[in-house]
Design a protein around this motif. Sequence first.
Motif, short mmCIF file in Angstrom:
data_model
loop_
_atom_site.label_atom_id
_atom_site.label_comp_id
_atom_site.label_asym_id
_atom_site.label_seq_id
_atom_site.Cartn_x
_atom_site.Cartn_y
_atom_site.Cartn_z
N ALA A 92 -54.74 -18.42 -11.41
CA ALA A 92 -56.14 -18.25 -10.67
C ALA A 92 -57.27 -19.16 -10.82
N GLY A 93 -57.60 -19.65 -9.72
CA GLY A 93 -58.97 -20.54 -9.74
C GLY A 93 -58.63 -22.08 -9.77
N ARG A 94 -57.28 -22.31 -9.85
CA ARG A 94 -56.82 -23.62 -9.71
C ARG A 94 -56.98 -24.09 -8.38
N THR A 95 -56.84 -25.71 -8.29
CA THR A 95 -56.87 -26.29 -6.99
C THR A 95 -55.58 -27.12 -6.86
N ALA A 96 -54.83 -26.78 -5.94
CA ALA A 96 -53.43 -27.53 -5.95
C ALA A 96 -53.13 -28.17 -4.81
N VAL A 97 -52.37 -29.40 -4.67
CA VAL A 97 -52.10 -30.26 -3.50
C VAL A 97 -50.42 -29.93 -3.73
N VAL A 98 -49.97 -29.65 -2.52
CA VAL A 98 -48.40 -29.54 -2.39
C VAL A 98 -47.92 -30.31 -1.14
N THR A 99 -47.11 -31.48 -1.47
CA THR A 99 -46.40 -32.00 -0.28
C THR A 99 -45.23 -31.13 -0.02
N GLY A 100 -44.61 -31.83 1.58
CA GLY A 100 -43.58 -31.17 1.83
C GLY A 100 -43.75 -29.61 2.22
N ALA A 101 -45.11 -29.14 2.55
CA ALA A 101 -45.43 -27.77 2.53
C ALA A 101 -44.97 -27.20 3.85
N ALA A 102 -44.41 -27.88 4.73
CA ALA A 102 -43.98 -27.10 5.85
C ALA A 102 -42.99 -26.37 5.95
N SER A 103 -42.00 -26.60 4.94
CA SER A 103 -40.93 -25.95 4.89
C SER A 103 -40.23 -25.99 3.57
N GLY A 104 -39.35 -25.07 3.45
CA GLY A 104 -38.35 -25.28 2.05
C GLY A 104 -39.20 -25.08 0.70
N MET A 105 -39.05 -25.82 -0.23
CA MET A 105 -39.35 -25.76 -1.56
C MET A 105 -41.04 -25.70 -1.42
N GLY A 106 -41.51 -26.75 -0.83
CA GLY A 106 -42.91 -26.82 -0.79
C GLY A 106 -43.89 -25.55 -0.21
N GLU A 107 -43.25 -25.13 0.94
CA GLU A 107 -43.84 -23.79 1.57
C GLU A 107 -43.76 -22.73 0.64
N ALA A 108 -42.49 -22.67 -0.09
CA ALA A 108 -42.67 -21.45 -0.94
C ALA A 108 -43.40 -21.56 -2.15
N THR A 109 -43.49 -22.85 -2.59
CA THR A 109 -44.47 -23.01 -3.70
C THR A 109 -45.87 -22.79 -3.27
N ALA A 110 -46.22 -23.32 -2.37
CA ALA A 110 -47.51 -23.13 -1.59
C ALA A 110 -47.89 -21.66 -1.48
N ARG A 145 -56.17 -22.36 -5.05
CA ARG A 145 -56.43 -22.75 -3.53
C ARG A 145 -55.66 -23.85 -3.29
N VAL A 146 -54.96 -23.93 -2.27
CA VAL A 146 -53.81 -24.77 -2.17
C VAL A 146 -54.08 -25.76 -0.81
N ALA A 147 -53.87 -27.00 -1.07
CA ALA A 147 -53.93 -27.95 -0.02
C ALA A 147 -52.49 -28.35 0.49
N LEU A 148 -52.24 -28.07 1.82
CA LEU A 148 -50.70 -28.13 2.38
C LEU A 148 -50.63 -29.30 3.04
N LEU A 149 -49.80 -30.04 2.63
CA LEU A 149 -49.56 -31.49 2.86
C LEU A 149 -48.08 -31.47 3.59
N ALA A 150 -47.97 -32.00 4.77
CA ALA A 150 -46.84 -32.42 5.52
C ALA A 150 -47.10 -33.17 6.84
#
Length: 253
Positions: free
Chosen positions: A7-25, A34-39
């Motif tokens: 809680a309260g962290r700021t994350a960047v996740v690449t490959g967020a459009a599908s698969g492991m990246g999406e699930a992680t986001a 807060r999650v920045a979704l990159l793909a």
Amino acid sequence: MSYDNLAGRTAVVTGAASGMGEATARLLAAHGARVALLARRADRLDELAGKIAAAGGQALAVPVDVTDGASVDAAADRIHQAYGPVDLVVNSAGVMLPNPLDDGRIDEWSRMIDTNVTGVLRIIRAFTADLVAAAAERRPADLVNISSIGAHLIFPNYAVYGATKAALTHLSALLRSELGPRDVRVTNIEPGLTDTELGHHIDNQELSAQLGGMYEAMGTLSSDEIADIIGFVASRPAHVNLRQVIVQPTRQA
């Protein structure tokens, strides 16, 4: 499983459009990050951001091509403007294009190297200062790289893919020697057979069928199960670094 420390962290996740990246986001946002979704696929990112917002989370869709340095720099600027510095980076973007080496598909080799290795380095370059600053403030700071069991196991016709993942695994170890003394945690995760879109990129019908047979014989992990591990390692007390996680279906292990 408790992920209260997310809680309260700021994350960047690449490959967020599908698969492991999406699930992680999804998991990170569900636990207050807060999650920045990159793909590359903007439509998929927008859809995911909408679902996260509807569930009460915070997400920012940031279309990016990790093989393009200018695209990564622009994405980092947008994230910093919207969210400020980040303290959790998950490198999930990757591509797997197996073929016999003597096919000489230099274009595929270049794509895998530029995505799986250089693309990861571009993201690391963009956010290392953020991670170091977070750690200096005695807050958790995490760099999580998604490698593959292919970094160790020998699969014929996967030479270049396996080499890129071996490079990523060793890169994680070397980065730990630089960032660990500054209290930034580096975790390398090596999944075995996992049900994602990765195998859909294979244009060799024989190899595609071979992979399908392995899925059927040994079973697969789900993207949510990999995300669960990422959430776990990132939510440990700041002085605890789970440096290497190898996870496979029981029948593959």
